[in-house]
Design an enzyme around this catalytic site. Structure first.
Site, PDB file in Angstrom:
ATOM      1  N   HIS A 191      -1.316   1.343   7.525  1.00  0.00           N
ATOM      2  CA  HIS A 191      -1.787   1.205   6.147  1.00  0.00           C
ATOM      3  C   HIS A 191      -1.769   2.593   5.505  1.00  0.00           C
ATOM      4  CE1 HIS A 191      -4.065  -0.196   2.730  1.00  0.00           C
ATOM      5  NE2 HIS A 191      -5.037   0.673   2.967  1.00  0.00           N
ATOM      6  N   CYS A 249       0.834  -1.205   0.000  1.00  0.00           N
ATOM      7  CA  CYS A 249       0.000   0.000   0.000  1.00  0.00           C
ATOM      8  C   CYS A 249       0.866   1.252   0.000  1.00  0.00           C
ATOM      9  CB  CYS A 249      -0.942   0.000   1.192  1.00  0.00           C
ATOM     10  SG  CYS A 249      -0.119  -0.024   2.790  1.00  0.00           S
TER      11      CYS A 249
END
Length: 984
Positions: free
Chosen positions: A852, A455
């Site tokens: 994330h 990510c």
């Protein structure tokens, strides 16, 4: 020599002395030795490797064995013979069991040393038999994984012939079924998972090399999981095999299983229950696909008794898997199918009803957008079931209260979902069991598939892609025949722009652009990746331009008629529209700016200056006192920045040996593997809800939160504010010839087209010895005016280096006169360059070790939205020598007007998912979800064309992307056709 070595390792000499002597023993391996001496040395080193009481002795044994085996290969070949290897595998070595992985380590080391010797073929034949024997004995995970590693490195040792190869695969499946984890701690579980992955990976290699072994292996797998023996429960590790079974085999295998008269209902029930248990395996892929396919297959042949038994037995277990983010997507898919197809009775639904409210509250408490997305899917499922089984108000009222502010599906949609999901609607074709690949979302944008904790790359690539001028430059480059990183970026941008897929897998670009120190499949710092990527692209273009220049010169010397052809082949970074003769690279043109740092000695008033290029500015968080007294810092010179770091990322354009300007690396990365794939995957904007006290308390326990709200303006002002160098940070003044207090100031003298700002959110906590995240909410101005001072000065400045060109011994008016160049007004009143916010990369998490990344972005061109560039009331920055803080700004009004004009210009990129959003959502992300904070900001300079012509030889493209090169367009067209064929 062997006596010296034996006496050394058993002596009490200091370790450094032992290492020196060992090094000399290894270096003496070239000395000629008799066969007896070699054999004694090999025997001693073998004993050290296998029975050494400590790691040092085992390491010494490996070093000596490798050195002497390499220089005395014939003698080692005679020593490392069939008898030795067979004895090790069957009897072990002394007290060392033959089931110890160290035996296989030693054998693998020996094989490497005699790979070029004829006797190695005899050992390969021996190991083919012994490998089959070992797997039949059901080795523990460590030994089995070590054996598979050896067989993977030496495939010649795999059992040969169809019968032996098939028996090996079947027995290996049986061995996996006996695997059990030896511990419950995270490190032990990770090791266990890696061992299982090693074994399943070898099976995949064998299946790929010998396809005839696949179907019998799967039959063996079904035999294991369908066995009714209650004394043996097959390991969940068998789930690791599912991901290696081609999805194209689903239809054939499921039809074969469900129509085979020899498969009893009890066996099928047992097998299906165990496959559902596999949903808990953390790295299993496609398990839910196979489970749903089998459920549909059973419905197609009307095996309703099995379906009812399995649903009632396993529905609560599947629901409980929703508590675990890593396996939540698969569990929710199976849960939805089981509930929606079980329409003859509310029994299955009512088994989970008591647990729904607590799960909903849990999803709300964790404050993660991915949880919000799952909550919306769960809410839709619950509404469908309550609609179908109405009449239980006492059961449903708590659920309705818990989800009252969630979107409710329409009655038509509920009816459609229920009609499509009943058992009676399943077709015999089973094609519906395969997940339908959806097309692009309504945004028209393409997502990027997460390849395993990537990510950090996906969020950066989407921000760069949405930097419209940069994207158009990249797409317009003529890179035919070039295998550069820029070519791969162009390929990626082209697919993002033109593919029909919902999400694209950037595997080639990831492997090419991943920094070598980044561990694959682990979370990393997106800002570190961005710096590395830009620097790679910059250096690559410089190298190619240098080669182009050299080839051009050579061609002129050789033959003038060949000049243009040679230049065309070498000059791969020449854009289709001519850009002139500028020597700057594309990265410099797009992201490059310049800083001037001035240090003034407070004793003699002499000054040193340095100019340095940058591609991003890393902004430290200023303490509250700095905000209140930032004027006094300028006038009284009494404030110090302290331990807060100021960083600039510099392009490597300076001469070798030049001192970098404040180039501190800031590790804001995430190293926790298990956090990535489960927290930021949502297709809709998170709901606007107030953060509960429990949420805030949870966040405050894990990170640093300030009650005051900062702005990007505050951080930039702090970055540009004067800093007093004193104490341990004193400045060495050449004139004073000693360390002196000094004042350091920084000025932006050349602005970039795209201004990249990184917020330094990770600070070291000396008490806890961890890197905490600063969770302060930072307001993001939509419009920003950057103070840029002219680089021209009367001071003697050497670009890229320090110089002491002015000696100032007086103060007041004389000092002002000496410092004041001819363009005094320009220096005192800097030009305010307007920028508009283009992209925001968000980090979700509470520490640098986990989290994330996702990004918000919009298309911003050089001209920008109407009226955006000339907002006189926009939030601005002024010189740090003048008033640094603006009391108030009507920027919010401007932002609201812009959002009113273009309500769907903002996009949310979260790996594979792309959705519309708004600037209001960008501003409020931290207030909604306290752990989600802006980390990297992209601002686009207004009223700039970046030197890019808007026409090309292929036609005009003023308001769109340039036409693609033919090979790129052909590749995209071919992939789109393939994709559309799969969808049909």
């Amino acid at each position: 020599m062997d006596k010296i070595l034996e006496g050394l390792v058993s002596s009490s000499h200091p370790l450094p002395l032992k290492r020196v002597i060992v090094r000399r023993v290894v270096e003496s391996a070239e000395t000629p030795l008799s066969q007896a001496q070699c054999r004694a040395m090999f025997a001693l080193s073998t004993r050290l490797v296998l029975q050494g009481p400590d790691p040092f002795q085992r390491q010494v044994g490996r070093q000596v064995l490798e050195a002497y085996g390499r220089y005395h290969r014939a003698e080692f070949e005679a020593f490392f013979n069939r008898g030795l290897v067979l004895g090790l595998l069957q009897r072990g070595y002394g007290e060392l069991s033959n089931r110890d992985p160290a035996i296989l380590d030693y054998i693998q080391a020996g094989l490497r040393l005699i790979m070029s010797c004829p006797s190695v073929l005899e050992l390969f034949e021996l190991l083919q038999v012994e490998a089959l024997r070992l797997v039949c004995e059901r080795p523990a995970p460590p030994l089995c994984a070590r054996l598979c590693q050896l067989l993977g490195d030496f495939p010649q040792c795999l059992p040969r012939g169809r019968k032996l190869s098939l028996a090996f695969c079947q027995q290996l499946v049986r061995s996996i079924a006996h695997f059990q984890s030896q511990g419950s701690r995270e490190a032990e579980l990770r090791l266990y998972v890696s061992q299982v992955t090693q074994v399943s990976g070898l099976l995949r290699s064998v299946w790929k090399a010998e396809p005839d072994t696949l179907l019998p292996s799967l039959q063996e797998l079904f035999a294991v999981i369908s066995a009714a023996d209650t004394s043996f429960e097959p390991s969940v590790a068998l789930a690791s095999l599912v991901q290696h079974i081609p999805l194209q085999m689903i239809t054939v295998l499921i039809r074969s299983l469900t129509t085979d008269p020899n498969v009893k209902d009890a066996s099928m029930t047992q097998a299906l229950c165990r496959m559902i248990d596999w949903l808990s395996w953390p790295l299993a892929q496609h398990v839910e696909t196979w489970v749903i396919a089998l459920l549909k297959g059973l419905a197609a042949v009307q095996k309703f008794t099995i379906l009812i038994d399995v649903t009632l037995l396993k529905i609560e277990l599947v629901f409980n898997r929703l508590w675990f983010p890593l396996v939540r997507p698969g569990a929710l898919a199976v849960l939805s199918h089981m509930l929606l197809s079980f329409q003859h009775s509310p029994e299955a639904f009512h088994l989970i009803v008591p647990h729904v409210v607590s799960l909903v509250h849990s999803f709300r408490r964790d404050g993660l957008p991915s949880s919000t997305a799952f909550l919306m899917q769960l809410t839709e499922l619950i509404h469908c079931m309550m609609y179908h089984y109405s009449g239980f108000p006492e059961l449903y009222e708590p659920i309705l209260e818990a989800v009252k502010d969630m979107p409710k599906p329409t009655e038509e949609k509920i009816k459609m979902i229920l009609s499509q999901s009943a058992w009676t609607s399943q077709s015999n074709s089973l094609l519906s069991c395969l997940s339908r690949i959806s097309g692009k979302s309504e945004t028209g944008k393409t997502g990027l598939i997460n390849l395993g904790n990537t990510c950090y790359m996906n969020s950066v690539i989407q921000a760069l892609f949405m930097a419209t001028d940069f994207r158009r430059h990249v797409l317009s480059l003529n890179l035919n025949g070039c295998n550069s990183l820029m070519r791969k970026l162009q390929h990626l941008f082209a697919f993002l722009a033109h593919t029909q897929r919902e999400a694209y897998a950037p595997r080639i670009f990831f492997e090419a652009s991943r920094p070598p120190w980044f561990t694959p499949r682990s979370q990393q710092d997106c800002s570190e990746y961005l710096r590395f990527l830009l620097d790679r692209l910059h250096e690559e273009e410089k190298t190619l331009k240098a080669l182009s220049s050299a080839k051009t010169s050579a061609s002129i010397i050789n033959e003038e008629s060949q000049t243009q052809e040679a230049v065309h082949k070498a000059q791969v970074f020449t854009e289709t529209p001519c850009m002139g003769s500028e020597e700057r690279t594309l990265i410099e043109k797009m992201f490059g700016g310049k800083l001037k740092t001035t240090i003034c000695c407070l004793n003699c008033k002499s000054m040193s200056q340095k100019e340095e290029a940058f591609t991003d500015l890393s902004l430290a968080f200023c303490p509250p006192a700095s905000l209140e007294n930032i004027d006094s810092k300028c006038t009284e010179r009494s404030e110090v920045k302290g331990d807060y770091m100021v960083q600039t990322n510099t392009l490597a354009t300076s001469p070798a040996g030049e001192t970098p300007l404040n180039h501190f690396e800031v590790n804001g990365g995430c190293d926790t593997i298990m956090n990535e794939g489960n927290i930021k995957d949502f297709s809709t904007e998170p709901n606007s809800e107030n953060t509960t006290n429990s949420e805030l308390n949870k966040v405050q326990d894990n990170g640093d939160v300030s009650q005051s709200t900062l702005s990007v303006t505050d951080l930039l002002n702090y970055f540009l504010a004067p800093e007093i160098l004193s104490g341990d940070n004193k400045y060495y003044c050449e004139k004073c010839a000693s360390l002196q207090n000094a004042e350091k100031t920084m000025q932006i003298i050349e602005e970039p087209e795209y201004l990249i700002l990184t917020l330094l959110r990770f600070s070291y906590d000396p008490k806890c010895h961890i890197r905490r995240k600063i969770l302060d909410n930072v307001s993001l101005p939509l419009v920003l005016e950057l103070p840029v001072k002219s680089a021209k000065s009367s001071l003697a400045v050497v670009s890229g280096g320090w110089s002491v060109g002015v000696e100032i011994s007086d103060i007041g008016e004389n000092l002002a006169k000496k410092l004041k160049p001819s363009g005094a007004d320009e220096v005192t009143c800097p030009q305010l360059v307007p920028y508009v916010l283009s992209s925001v990369v968000v980090h979700s998490g509470v520490s640098s070790e986990s989290g994330h990344y996702y990004s918000y972005a919009r298309n911003v061109t050089g001209s920008g939205p109407s009226g955006l560039c000339h907002q006189s009331t926009a939030l601005s920055l002024v010189s740090p020598q003048d008033k640094l803080l603006t009391e108030e700004s009507p920027c919010t009004v401007v932002e609201n007007e812009l959002n009113t004009e273009m309500p769907r210009e903002w996009f949310l990129f979260n790996d594979s998912r792309v959705s519309f959003t708004s600037f209001q959502s960008v501003q409020k992300i931290t207030s909604r979800f306290p752990k989600d904070t802006a980390y990297v900001l992209f601002y686009k300079k207004q009223n700039s064309t970046c030197g890019l012509n808007t026409s090309s030889t292929h036609g005009l493209w003023l308001n769109g992307d340039p036409p693609l090169q033919k090979d790129l367009m052909d590749a995209i067209t071919k992939d789109n056709k393939l994709y559309l064929q799969v969808r049909q």
